[in-house]
Design a protein around this motif. Structure first.
Motif, PDB file in Angstrom:
ATOM      1  N   GLU A 295      43.530 -19.986 -31.458  1.00  0.00           N
ATOM      2  CA  GLU A 295      42.101 -19.691 -31.451  1.00  0.00           C
ATOM      3  C   GLU A 295      41.299 -20.962 -31.190  1.00  0.00           C
ATOM      4  O   GLU A 295      41.700 -22.047 -31.592  1.00  0.00           O
ATOM      5  N   ALA A 296      40.187 -20.796 -30.510  1.00  0.00           N
ATOM      6  CA  ALA A 296      39.241 -21.886 -30.288  1.00  0.00           C
ATOM      7  C   ALA A 296      37.842 -21.363 -30.589  1.00  0.00           C
ATOM      8  O   ALA A 296      37.400 -20.383 -29.980  1.00  0.00           O
ATOM      9  N   ASP A 297      37.185 -21.971 -31.558  1.00  0.00           N
ATOM     10  CA  ASP A 297      35.854 -21.523 -31.999  1.00  0.00           C
ATOM     11  C   ASP A 297      35.836 -20.031 -32.320  1.00  0.00           C
ATOM     12  O   ASP A 297      34.890 -19.307 -31.990  1.00  0.00           O
ATOM     13  N   GLY A 298      36.907 -19.579 -32.962  1.00  0.00           N
ATOM     14  CA  GLY A 298      36.978 -18.197 -33.410  1.00  0.00           C
ATOM     15  C   GLY A 298      37.402 -17.200 -32.352  1.00  0.00           C
ATOM     16  O   GLY A 298      37.534 -16.007 -32.654  1.00  0.00           O
ATOM     17  N   ARG A 299      37.626 -17.652 -31.119  1.00  0.00           N
ATOM     18  CA  ARG A 299      38.062 -16.752 -30.053  1.00  0.00           C
ATOM     19  C   ARG A 299      39.562 -16.909 -29.817  1.00  0.00           C
ATOM     20  O   ARG A 299      40.086 -18.023 -29.769  1.00  0.00           O
ATOM     21  N   CYS A 300      40.255 -15.795 -29.680  1.00  0.00           N
ATOM     22  CA  CYS A 300      41.687 -15.840 -29.380  1.00  0.00           C
ATOM     23  C   CYS A 300      41.852 -16.177 -27.901  1.00  0.00           C
ATOM     24  O   CYS A 300      41.442 -15.396 -27.040  1.00  0.00           O
ATOM     25  N   VAL A 301      42.428 -17.328 -27.611  1.00  0.00           N
ATOM     26  CA  VAL A 301      42.535 -17.764 -26.221  1.00  0.00           C
ATOM     27  C   VAL A 301      43.955 -17.659 -25.675  1.00  0.00           C
ATOM     28  O   VAL A 301      44.150 -17.593 -24.465  1.00  0.00           O
ATOM     29  N   SER A 302      44.951 -17.650 -26.562  1.00  0.00           N
ATOM     30  CA  SER A 302      46.327 -17.535 -26.078  1.00  0.00           C
ATOM     31  C   SER A 302      47.231 -17.017 -27.177  1.00  0.00           C
ATOM     32  O   SER A 302      46.925 -17.121 -28.374  1.00  0.00           O
ATOM     33  N   CYS A 303      48.340 -16.436 -26.757  1.00  0.00           N
ATOM     34  CA  CYS A 303      49.392 -16.055 -27.690  1.00  0.00           C
ATOM     35  C   CYS A 303      50.709 -16.446 -27.037  1.00  0.00           C
ATOM     36  O   CYS A 303      50.808 -16.497 -25.800  1.00  0.00           O
ATOM     37  N   GLY A 304      51.700 -16.750 -27.840  1.00  0.00           N
ATOM     38  CA  GLY A 304      52.927 -17.233 -27.229  1.00  0.00           C
ATOM     39  C   GLY A 304      54.147 -17.074 -28.105  1.00  0.00           C
ATOM     40  O   GLY A 304      54.055 -16.806 -29.310  1.00  0.00           O
ATOM     41  N   THR A 305      55.296 -17.255 -27.476  1.00  0.00           N
ATOM     42  CA  THR A 305      56.580 -17.249 -28.166  1.00  0.00           C
ATOM     43  C   THR A 305      57.313 -18.525 -27.803  1.00  0.00           C
ATOM     44  O   THR A 305      57.368 -18.897 -26.629  1.00  0.00           O
ATOM     45  N   SER A 306      57.831 -19.207 -28.809  1.00  0.00           N
ATOM     46  CA  SER A 306      58.583 -20.442 -28.587  1.00  0.00           C
ATOM     47  C   SER A 306      59.938 -20.342 -29.259  1.00  0.00           C
ATOM     48  O   SER A 306      60.087 -19.682 -30.301  1.00  0.00           O
ATOM     49  N   TRP A 307      60.918 -21.009 -28.655  1.00  0.00           N
ATOM     50  CA  TRP A 307      62.265 -21.048 -29.217  1.00  0.00           C
ATOM     51  C   TRP A 307      62.661 -22.501 -29.463  1.00  0.00           C
ATOM     52  O   TRP A 307      62.360 -23.391 -28.657  1.00  0.00           O
TER      53      TRP A 307
END
Length: 247
Positions: free
Chosen positions: A143-155
């Protein structure tokens, strides 16, 4: 029956007409060819331009209003929200915490879920592990300034980084978590970028409406000895973020 128009939609593409119209409106907003820069043309004008009926146009506008791309004012029309995209740099040292630092006031990465699983062929190849080796899978939303800007999966290699998920839950930072394990710096080895329509998880995590576009990055990070330490796939809301690839 749909009308003929200047920019006919693909009737047999498998993509709903309203979604195609929403995509064309997004593109027109992005390149400045649609409207006067602040107000969207009337529904009847868009209906004729795209060769669809007004109900289809209305559905597309409704989705874009829900997503925050447009703003509807009763009795006045539909207006384009003038929100400047965040520019997210893809460099040899890509970091969410610092990449948006000068553009936003507050940033955070929240852990959605985590699990230990056997490495698939793709993950094993990226992390240079044997297929089936234990890896940690982290799913996050940024999130940036309360806005969801990205989602991700990491291994991550679960043997090299035991309890990494617990450390991340505390620090909310991959960089800070790596530091706890003695990795004080790391570099981006590769980044692949593509774009597609948001899937169900994107719609949920990024608060998007059907038909939204996401930018997808698939990346590998190495420690300074050249050993891979993270394989990730991240989805960015294309209406909020642009990727700036620096060489």
């Amino acid at each position: 029956m749909e009308q003929a128009g200047e920019e006919l939609m693909e009737r047999r593409s498998g993509v709903a007409l309203w979604r195609q119209v929403a995509d064309r409106i997004r593109l027109g907003i992005s390149n400045g060819t649609l409207g006067d820069g602040s107000k969207l043309p009337p529904e009847i004008t868009l209906s004729q331009q795209f060769g669809v009926n007004r109900h289809t146009v209305r559905a597309a506008i409704s989705a874009l209003v829900q997503e925050g791309v447009l703003r509807a004012e009763q009795g006045r029309g539909t207006f384009i929200e003038s929100r400047k995209r965040l520019s997210y740099p893809i460099t040899t040292r890509t970091r969410f915490s610092t990449g948006l630092k000068d553009q936003t006031r507050a940033r955070r990465v929240a852990l959605l879920r985590h699990t230990i699983e056997p490495a698939s062929g793709r993950v094993a190849e990226a992390l240079r592990l044997e297929p089936g080796a234990p890896v940690l899978r982290l799913e996050t939303v940024s999130e940036a300034d309360g806005r969801c800007v990205s989602c991700g999966t990491s291994w991550f290699d679960a043997t090299r980084f035991p309890a990494f998920a617990d450390v991340f839950a505390e620090t909310e930072s991959v960089t800070a978590s790596f530091a706890r394990f003695g990795v004080d710096d790391y570099v981006r080895r590769s980044t692949l970028v593509s774009a597609r329509h948001a899937d169900a998880d994107d719609l949920d995590h990024l608060k998007l409406s059907p038909g939204a576009i996401v930018l997808v990055t698939i990346a590998i990070n190495d420690d300074l000895e050249g050993r891979p330490i993270q394989f990730s796939q991240t989805h960015f809301s294309a209406d909020l973020v642009e990727l700036a690839i620096e060489t």
